[in-house]
Design a protein around this motif. Structure first.
Motif, PDB file in Angstrom:
ATOM      1  N   ASP A   1       1.190  -3.808  -8.136  1.00  0.00           N
ATOM      2  CA  ASP A   1       0.979  -2.773  -7.144  1.00  0.00           C
ATOM      3  C   ASP A   1       2.609  -2.681  -6.357  1.00  0.00           C
ATOM      4  O   ASP A   1       3.098  -2.952  -5.997  1.00  0.00           O
ATOM      5  CB  ASP A   1       0.138  -2.284  -6.911  1.00  0.00           C
ATOM      6  CG  ASP A   1      -0.440  -0.394  -6.917  1.00  0.00           C
ATOM      7  OD1 ASP A   1       0.658   1.069  -7.201  1.00  0.00           O
ATOM      8  OD2 ASP A   1      -1.634  -0.739  -7.188  1.00  0.00           O
ATOM      9  N   GLY A   2       3.069  -0.832  -5.888  1.00  0.00           N
ATOM     10  CA  GLY A   2       3.890  -0.062  -5.432  1.00  0.00           C
ATOM     11  C   GLY A   2       2.957  -0.110  -3.374  1.00  0.00           C
ATOM     12  O   GLY A   2       2.156  -0.722  -3.701  1.00  0.00           O
ATOM     13  N   LEU A   3       4.249  -0.527  -2.288  1.00  0.00           N
ATOM     14  CA  LEU A   3       4.255  -0.620  -1.303  1.00  0.00           C
ATOM     15  C   LEU A   3       4.223   0.977  -0.583  1.00  0.00           C
ATOM     16  O   LEU A   3       4.705   1.878  -1.223  1.00  0.00           O
ATOM     17  CB  LEU A   3       5.187  -0.891  -0.452  1.00  0.00           C
ATOM     18  CG  LEU A   3       5.181  -2.856  -0.757  1.00  0.00           C
ATOM     19  CD1 LEU A   3       6.415  -3.492  -0.367  1.00  0.00           C
ATOM     20  CD2 LEU A   3       3.856  -3.348  -0.095  1.00  0.00           C
ATOM     21  N   ASP A   4       3.120   1.614  -0.013  1.00  0.00           N
ATOM     22  CA  ASP A   4       3.062   2.766   0.263  1.00  0.00           C
ATOM     23  C   ASP A   4       4.017   2.627   1.250  1.00  0.00           C
ATOM     24  O   ASP A   4       4.073   1.910   2.615  1.00  0.00           O
ATOM     25  CB  ASP A   4       1.477   2.771   1.841  1.00  0.00           C
ATOM     26  CG  ASP A   4       1.347   3.349   2.609  1.00  0.00           C
ATOM     27  OD1 ASP A   4       0.766   4.282   1.900  1.00  0.00           O
ATOM     28  OD2 ASP A   4       1.931   3.985   3.832  1.00  0.00           O
ATOM     29  N   GLU A   5       4.634   4.326   1.705  1.00  0.00           N
ATOM     30  CA  GLU A   5       5.766   4.176   2.096  1.00  0.00           C
ATOM     31  C   GLU A   5       5.610   3.311   3.928  1.00  0.00           C
ATOM     32  O   GLU A   5       6.754   2.879   4.246  1.00  0.00           O
ATOM     33  CB  GLU A   5       5.947   5.562   2.309  1.00  0.00           C
ATOM     34  CG  GLU A   5       6.704   5.889   3.231  1.00  0.00           C
ATOM     35  CD  GLU A   5       6.985   7.718   3.339  1.00  0.00           C
ATOM     36  OE1 GLU A   5       8.023   8.530   3.841  1.00  0.00           O
ATOM     37  OE2 GLU A   5       6.411   8.617   3.349  1.00  0.00           O
ATOM     38  N   ARG A   6       4.811   3.962   4.671  1.00  0.00           N
ATOM     39  CA  ARG A   6       4.854   3.098   5.829  1.00  0.00           C
ATOM     40  C   ARG A   6       4.692   1.750   6.036  1.00  0.00           C
ATOM     41  O   ARG A   6       5.194   0.831   6.393  1.00  0.00           O
ATOM     42  CB  ARG A   6       3.267   3.791   6.367  1.00  0.00           C
ATOM     43  CG  ARG A   6       3.185   4.393   6.874  1.00  0.00           C
ATOM     44  CD  ARG A   6       2.011   5.224   8.014  1.00  0.00           C
ATOM     45  NE  ARG A   6       0.666   5.774   6.845  1.00  0.00           N
ATOM     46  CZ  ARG A   6      -0.600   5.354   6.609  1.00  0.00           C
ATOM     47  NH1 ARG A   6      -1.238   6.050   7.503  1.00  0.00           N
ATOM     48  NH2 ARG A   6      -1.485   5.948   5.813  1.00  0.00           N
ATOM     49  N   VAL A   7       3.950   0.929   4.670  1.00  0.00           N
ATOM     50  CA  VAL A   7       4.221  -0.563   4.605  1.00  0.00           C
ATOM     51  C   VAL A   7       5.307  -0.925   4.233  1.00  0.00           C
ATOM     52  O   VAL A   7       6.422  -2.138   4.645  1.00  0.00           O
ATOM     53  CB  VAL A   7       3.273  -1.091   2.984  1.00  0.00           C
ATOM     54  CG1 VAL A   7       3.377  -2.569   3.735  1.00  0.00           C
ATOM     55  CG2 VAL A   7       1.204  -0.822   4.813  1.00  0.00           C
TER      56      VAL A   7
END
Length: 775
Positions: free
Chosen positions: A247-253
């Motif tokens: 999946d994609g990464l959350d912006e903060r991660v």
């Protein structure tokens, strides 16, 4: 732009499943450990040669395993549960953790993220004292260096956040265990550097899940950021490639990993929206970008138009200075989720009327796709067209011409109404009408009985044309009669026909539906030596005739007890197949559900009073991010209800679910509106039952009383204890007694012994409760 090619994992059972057969021979004591390891090394080294020949610049090594890579890291990190520590030999302890031993239950098993691969769940408590045990891993890396060179061989390490994040923690926090493990990882990195290795892949797929948001401080502590150097990135002699996937990464991660001291960040660009993250936030100029542009879980070749649009976005990021000049093209995840090669599929290649083989791409072919993507990205700079892209486009155009849309299927889907998803009566009204001849705590099994060598030989003779269909069915009926006789003799209450005619719970139904294709050698590892051969959804799906009625009628004619009509649910058939990519998974599930709905009606007309619609893969298909789960669960539940809601109130609808974390989808499980839900529970305590109880689950439940994945025959007292534990959570009127899964992989002697003990334990518990004996 400096473009290299890298792999982050590869299939590991062998093109001819050599490792599977060697493992099973070793367990039967037919070969020595040395012979087993020789086979394993041979398979692994062949994997390296294939990747080397394909021109891969950096080859991920160290991901090979005899059983499960997470189990390997439990051994390497010295985190074995205390109940196994009395087993002195490393190999014996390893397999005991995976398969159990008399008096020592195996470790729990669940799905690897949202895939159909099972891993052994680490168990960590406050007494856990990690210790380095890297000898065999370092020997593996040494062999890889000898074969590939120290610059091309890149060790794969499961990162501490993922290892602990996927563990079962007891009275200890995640951060405390990560701190305990840190020194062991530092020691490993020192050993790796001494071998002359300059880069290591640290796999942290846990960061793409919703759990990743709670790990920001630990990311900084381990990998650097917020002014810290990072414990695992403190030595400049070893570059760390932080690898994420699924999946994609959350912006903060994303910001945390970009702000770390790692040398490269590898991301999945086939799931989620990491490309948008690049466009809006950019990527550090001092790091290499790992571009997971080739789908490591799809058996389809890339669509040239879609890939071209993606590459244009990547090129735009480069031209605008948002991404660095160093890019590594790679699969989106390990290729061990795919079969080895399309070249082994002779029948599909010869079937030109289907046009399927030219648009398929397995693990070997994915290596060629990486080269094609590199060519496509390079050609964008000169505005030239790629010859490979043109060839693939022609293959897809030919495939779609040969497999047009089936309008009646879509007409039926668009006509589904809310009433099609509802049972005729509420559970409280229909339950008293069901199985009226079964008393409290009825015993049953999940469906399948041992698939003997005799059955396999019979099936091969039928497929080869040596015997007629009539002769084949006569022999199958004899096996059904034997299965019914065994159950009658044991005193089981709700019977099954045993599924001797079925090779696999998904493949069998796929073979009865128009729109599925099948491989000859498309095996992928499910766990340990267990391999599956997923069918391929290539076209709209229709049922040509009934699929299970004949065998049910034969079985029911042999007994007065109820016999289950055994079906696999729509979500499981979909999740355990290779799906299409040109229509949604929801639409594919609804197409399957309509076929199963018709089958339920046919079974009822044949006199079936109990229909079991298994959905072991319901939980595994759930998205990894919390905010995406509701949409999936809604259509998954609707597909199940579309399949089963046609059943009469008098028909008892059962379902079965395999090892999974059910607590985050209990509302969906209750919404299925099945009358009985049996769950794989034997390796767990009462946590799952407590969760069902807390959620207010009011229907019947069949927690697994013993572990069918282990050859150990459970004692009567062990099953009795399990039942007593279940009864501490739920009243006897709500419980059904069964093993925790189907019995096809077991042998008959242990099957009969285990079921006899299960029935005996049930009678003893009923006697203690002064319940009326089962008739």
């Amino acid at each position: 732009m400096e473009i290299s090619v890298e792999t982050i994992g590869f299939p590991r059972v062998g093109e001819a499943r050599q490792l599977k057969y060697a493992l099973e021979k070793y367990w039967r004591q037919q070969i020595s450990l040395e012979e087993l390891l020789n086979t394993a090394n041979s398979v692994e080294e062949q994997n390296w040669r294939v990747q080397l020949a394909a021109g891969v610049d950096r080859i991920g090594v160290g991901d090979f395993t005899l059983y499960d890579h997470m189990l390997d890291w439990t051994m390497r990190l010295g985190c074995e549960p205390s109940r196994f520590k009395s087993i002195e030999d490393d190999t014996d302890r390893y397999f005991a953790m995976a398969r159990g031993r008399t008096g020592i239950p195996a470790m729990d098993m669940t799905k690897w993220f949202d895939t159909n691969y099972h891993y052994e769940v680490p168990e960590i408590d406050q007494d856990c004292s990690p210790r380095a045990n890297f000898t065999s891993f370092l020997e593996e890396i040494t062999r890889a260096i000898d074969a590939l060179g120290s610059q091309r061989a890149v060790p794969i390490v499961i990162g501490p956040l993922t290892y602990v994040g996927l563990s079962k923690l007891k009275n200890v926090s995640l951060s405390d265990i990560v701190k305990k493990l840190t020194n062991v990882y530092v020691e490993l990195f020192e050993h790796i550097m001494k071998l002359g290795v300059t880069e290591v892949q640290v796999h942290e797929p846990i960061l793409v899940t919703s759990k990743g948001l709670g790990m920001l401080e630990m990311i900084a502590a381990l990998y650097g950021g917020d002014g810290t150097r990072g414990v695992l990135t403190a030595d400049d002699r070893l570059a760390v490639d932080l690898v994420t996937y699924f999946d994609g990464l959350d912006e903060r991660v994303y910001r945390a990993v970009c702000g770390s001291n790692v040398a490269a960040v590898s991301m999945d660009f086939t799931r989620g929206d990491n490309i948008a993250m690049l466009e809006t936030s950019g990527f550090p100029a001092d790091k290499r970008l790992g571009l997971g542009a080739v789908d490591g879980r799809s058996i389809w070749k890339f669509h040239p138009d879609e890939l071209t649009q993606f590459l244009k976005r990547v090129d735009g990021c480069f031209r605008s200075g948002k991404i660095p000049s160093k890019i590594s093209l790679q699969p989106s995840c390990s290729l061990h989720h795919l079969p080895y090669t399309v070249e082994a599929e002779v029948s599909l290649k010869q079937n030109e009327e289907l046009g399927l083989a030219p648009v398929l791409s397995f693990a070997y072919e994915k290596l060629s796709e990486l080269t094609a993507v590199r060519e496509g990205l390079s050609k964008l700079e000169s505005s030239a067209s790629s010859d490979v892209f043109c060839e693939v486009r022609e293959s897809w155009e030919g495939f779609y011409r040969l497999n047009p849309k089936k309008q009646p299927v879509w007409d039926r889907i668009t006509s589904i109404t809310a009433s099609d998803l509802s049972r005729p009566e509420q559970f409280s009204d229909r339950r008293p009408k069901q199985m009226t001849d079964c008393h409290i705590l009825p015993t049953t099994t999940i469906g399948s009985f041992p698939q003997t060598d005799e059955i396999r030989r019979l099936r091969r003779r039928f497929i080869s044309g040596t015997i007629s269909k009539s002769d084949y069915e006569t022999e199958i009926d004899k096996q059904i009669a034997y299965n019914i006789g065994v159950q009658e003799a044991l005193g089981i209450d709700i019977l099954v026909h045993g599924e001797p005619e079925r090779t696999d719970m998904v493949e069998y139904f796929a073979q009865k539906l128009d729109g599925f294709a099948f491989t000859q050698n498309g095996w992928v590892q499910s766990y340990g030596s267990r391999c599956v051969r997923p069918p391929i959804v290539y076209s709209d799906l229709t049922r040509l005739h009934d699929m299970t009625v004949r065998e049910f009628v034969v079985a029911q004619s042999l007994t007065h007890k109820p016999v289950k009509g055994m079906l696999t649910g729509p979500v499981t058939i979909l999740n355990w197949s290779f799906p299409r990519k040109d229509i949604s998974r929801k639409d594919q599930a609804l197409q399957i559900a309509l076929c199963l709905r018709d089958e339920v009606s046919d079974l009822e007309r044949a006199g079936c009073r109990v229909v079991q619609m298994d959905e072991p893969a319901l939980r595994e298909g759930m998205p990894l991010k919390d905010h995406k789960k509701d949409v999936y669960l809604q259509w998954a539940v609707d597909a199940f209800k579309l399949s089963t809601a046609v059943a009469k109130a008098e028909t008892s609808v059962h379902t079965h679910m395999c090892y999974a974390e059910f607590t985050d989808c209990l509302d969906a499980i209750m919404a299925l509106d099945a009358d009985v839900n049996s769950i794989e529970n034997a390796r767990s305590g009462n946590e799952t039952l407590e969760a069902f109880k807390k959620a207010g689950y009011g229907k019947d439940l069949g927690p697994g009383t013993y572990d069918i994945h282990s050859p150990v025959v459970p004692a009567v007292t062990d099953i009795q204890q399990k039942l007593q534990e279940f009864l501490s959570c739920m009243p006897p009127e709500q419980l059904v007694v069964n093993p925790d899964c189907g019995l096809k992989t077991r042998k008959w002697p242990e099957t009969i012994a285990a079921l006899r003990n299960m029935v005996t334990a049930t009678h003893q518990v009923k006697s203690q409760l002064k319940l009326e004996p089962t008739t």
